[in-house]
Design an enzyme around this catalytic site. Structure first.
Site, PDB file in Angstrom:
ATOM      1  N   ALA A   1      19.459 -20.318  60.347  1.00  0.00           N
ATOM      2  CA  ALA A   1      19.039 -21.306  59.347  1.00  0.00           C
ATOM      3  C   ALA A   1      18.246 -22.450  59.983  1.00  0.00           C
ATOM      4  O   ALA A   1      18.061 -22.505  61.202  1.00  0.00           O
ATOM      5  CB  ALA A   1      20.253 -21.830  58.603  1.00  0.00           C
ATOM      6  N   HIS A   2      17.824 -23.369  59.148  1.00  0.00           N
ATOM      7  CA  HIS A   2      16.959 -24.476  59.593  1.00  0.00           C
ATOM      8  C   HIS A   2      17.672 -25.401  60.579  1.00  0.00           C
ATOM      9  O   HIS A   2      18.862 -25.667  60.468  1.00  0.00           O
ATOM     10  CB  HIS A   2      16.458 -25.277  58.395  1.00  0.00           C
ATOM     11  CG  HIS A   2      17.526 -25.802  57.500  1.00  0.00           C
ATOM     12  ND1 HIS A   2      17.998 -27.094  57.576  1.00  0.00           N
ATOM     13  CD2 HIS A   2      18.216 -25.216  56.500  1.00  0.00           C
ATOM     14  CE1 HIS A   2      18.909 -27.277  56.655  1.00  0.00           C
ATOM     15  NE2 HIS A   2      19.079 -26.161  55.980  1.00  0.00           N
ATOM     16  N   ASN A   3      16.911 -25.843  61.576  1.00  0.00           N
ATOM     17  CA  ASN A   3      17.364 -26.824  62.567  1.00  0.00           C
ATOM     18  C   ASN A   3      18.468 -26.313  63.492  1.00  0.00           C
ATOM     19  O   ASN A   3      19.096 -27.101  64.199  1.00  0.00           O
ATOM     20  CB  ASN A   3      17.843 -28.121  61.879  1.00  0.00           C
ATOM     21  CG  ASN A   3      16.709 -28.845  61.179  1.00  0.00           C
ATOM     22  OD1 ASN A   3      16.370 -28.508  60.047  1.00  0.00           O
ATOM     23  ND2 ASN A   3      16.086 -29.786  61.847  1.00  0.00           N
TER      24      ASN A   3
END
Lengths: 350, 350, 350
Positions: C241-243
């Site tokens: 997922a993001h980050n």
């Protein structure tokens, strides 16, 4: 894209302190900013970063009084967080809708209509008798079959595959590699141990404002439609089986799977890697913990559930707490038994 | 596609009561029928729908006696359910095999042969020295590498990727985005903490009548073949690792993962989100509950298993039933201890 | 590809006994060898196969003394296992890097530079202002967006989708259907129950020697970068997922999902189907069992963990052992209670 600080200040209805002719092209957190970035300061806790940031510009509030020298230009606004969010959204809009026109080669079938403002990336394919609305962005290598309908302002990223007869609303987003309308998994067992394919002749219906993640798969219905209601947000690598219906504004995190003919309510929130068995209903507003196995219908609205098989969240947490102490519990039982045996052996009872 | 009711009655060896010149183009449930649809009535429970359905035609049995007026044309047959199923299958066949010919541009490598009756969708790619049988349908943006063999009547939907050296039988179906023959996940740890790639030089062998779901991945063997036997049906987003063998007529639901060198028997049925560790065998006829973790081999044929780590289904269900009562069980143990302490403290034992 | 036995002996610095003019084209296990294959014998246990193998050539050690006649040609080397591994690697290199040049049609945007030695498969797409290093292999139907950077010797298999602004190092491998840089799953709930999309303006940064599996998805950061450090190996159908940040030389098996902003340490090993919640850290050297649910941070380095919620492996195994005996444990508690009741009823305590 590059903008001058003056242009941005104008957009945000702010005042500039510093050189407003500098250009910026990226948004960044204040502690990570480099030249060419614009950042913001909304929380005093981060104030010390403004004196060392390399960002070219920082959005600050009217009440901000610098304690040291600042190399960045300042854009002074009423609410820096809101202004930055506004900027994020404008930037996203520009990114999403900057693509326009036709890149050759593309394939467009007979009887197909594509609205104005479209982007058709190279190697994209649109079949026969398909109707596509205005400002739809079809990235490279997208496949859209025959007799498909797609509303306005929908974004379809590279390599998405949309089978024939799918119906899609306005303002939807499909991330790369998503597959919409593949055959439902239906096979009838035969006496000789083989399986006969049950024809899957329905379609997928997706309403407005739906977002579908990368490499997610949504199967068509056997007959009728697999339905994704308006405002539903689905993450990456999710599986939605045939004849499922997902109620409006429900959010489903990555790698969740929903089996055939399950009906999911409105405003539910699913964690990642959840499994839902087929032919059950989940009530509106249900919150589902990650990795839950929903093995039965959930009738009461707005509950939190978890575990496998699924329980109310608090019951699950209480059971899990004891699960972790099971070796100790077993020992206690063994000692109780021993104790009682000893007491009996000692003849205290007779 | 459009057919007159007369044409359909002829196909089903039925008689028409009503206007046989009307055309129908879709199949529908009787309660959902709209003009242009054909439906059926096989179960008396649904009889009331026939008097209100908007479908243009309804297939009914010889013994059906209408109690009110019916707007739909009737097609009278011996067994309406069987006739409708026959229609479904004919329709599916037409859908599957209506695509023919070559859409430009396509890429075909050197030394490659493609049999008659093929469909090659635009932007599809077939590498060098590949042999493709008769009536194979290659949808747009499909990739087929070098030295691949594919049998007759196989359907390959949009964007499927088949690596070099794969061997595929007759009458198979591959749904969009499936990847066949990607490298097995093999890395040898080195002393400095890095990993060295173990070359993956085998292939994937898929026998006849196999169905592979959307975005499913099947890795090639390190050496030799990853093997999918005849009649196997695999759902969406399934992972089959290198050197796995799946026995004939086994069915695997979505998001299941099977680790390297596992051997799965014939006629097994796997629920969704199951995990199987590497280098074990699962006996013929095993039924595996959804989300099971198969952590050891299963030797006895035709058992039902569930849980993680895997148990026989009934043992698992009994343990789970107690798991849900664990807080109560813990309390009972605590009370027993207290009781015994009290009795001892009261001096009854001495 | 075909090589004479003489050529291979020369490469391995070995001597041939038999006909060195024969050609071989595949590598095989000694028990599976067919004419045209080359195999090896390193372990005495398999010696009996050398007298029956159909392989054209077998690599053997200097100390191997045949006890019967052998039809295969022998290549005599110092260490047959090492020699065979060397051959595997050479073969892989040839396979990987045999593709060269441009297959038409391709799409290349403005301001884009592609280094020498490249392969650009038909229907591949490279956007604007993208920089691609030397010897990069871009297979058919690959999509690479705008402003992307890719280092030297990176392999990108068919249908991989790389969004704009992604940065990729040297010697990476991306398997078919992988999606890099899709939007992070971020939506802000509104008062009316709908969700507003949080713009995802960051990118994905992938360092050198990273391997990404088929149909795996890696989301871009909201701001800043989702980071995959050097030497990381990720299997098929994994969700990042993001980050998220994955530390160097960490290995992640298939169908694992890592939620937003989680930080995974270096040299970790993840089994398949693991879930990691967002915003936590996992220490260096953590070994994670398949299907684990990491619901909290892991601070101690080099531990083995398993279960859901996650525990140290040994604690988990101990709890699981009792879980399987729960029905028995419950029965023991019931009997203890009954026993105590009986004793009290018998009046032994008073």
């Amino acid at each position: 894209m590059q903008f001058t600080i003056k242009q941005i200040a104008h957009l945000l209805n702010g005042e500039v302190k510093g050189d407003d002719s500098l250009t910026v092209s990226k948004l960044a957190k204040i502690e990570q900013g480099v030249p060419g970035d614009i950042s913001f300061l909304a929380n005093q806790k981060y104030e010390h970063f403004i004196y060392t940031t390399k960002a070219s510009a920082v959005i600050v509030g009217k009440d901000f009084v610098p304690k040291k020298e600042i190399s960045a230009a300042l854009i002074i606004v009423k609410d820096p967080y809101n202004s930055f969010t506004q900027l994020l959204e404008e930037y996203q809009k520009i990114l999403n809708f900057s693509k326009k026109g036709l890149e050759q080669p593309v394939f467009v079938g007979q009887g197909t209509e594509i609205g104005e403002g479209a982007y058709q990336g190279a190697f994209s394919y649109v079949g026969n008798n398909t109707k596509i609305g205005k400002n739809v962005k079809i990235y490279p290598q997208v496949y859209i079959g025959d007799n498909v309908t797609i509303g306005d302002n929908t974004l379809i990223y590279a390599g998405v595959k949309i089978y024939s007869n799918t119906i899609i609303g306005n303002n939807c987003v499909f991330h790369a590699g998503a597959v919409i309308g593949s055959d439902g998994f239906g096979f009838a067992p035969q006496e000789d141990g083989t399986y006969k394919t049950i024809p899957q002749l329905g379609n997928v219906l997706i309403e407005d404002n739906v977002s579908i993640g990368a490499n997610t798969t949504i199967d068509c219905a056997t007959m009728g439609s697999t339905i994704i209601r308006q405002g539903v947000k689905i993450d990456n690598l999710v599986q939605i089986a045939h004849n499922v219906e997902i109620g409006k504004n429900t959010v489903i995190a990555a790698q969740t799977g929903i089996a055939g003919s399950a009906v999911i309510g409105e405003n539910c929130v699913f964690g990642g890697q959840v499994g839902v068995v087929g032919h059950i209903s989940v009530a509106n507003g249900t919150k589902v913990g990650a990795q839950t196995g929903i093995t039965r219908g959930i009738k009461k609205e707005n509950t939190s559930v978890a575990g496998k098989p699924v329980s109310e969240l608090n019951d699950y947490l209480r059971s899990v707490a004891v699960f972790r102490k099971l070796p100790q519990l077993e020992k206690q039982v063994r000692e109780l038994e021993k104790r009682l045996e000893e007491l009996i052996a000692e003849g205290v009872f007779s």
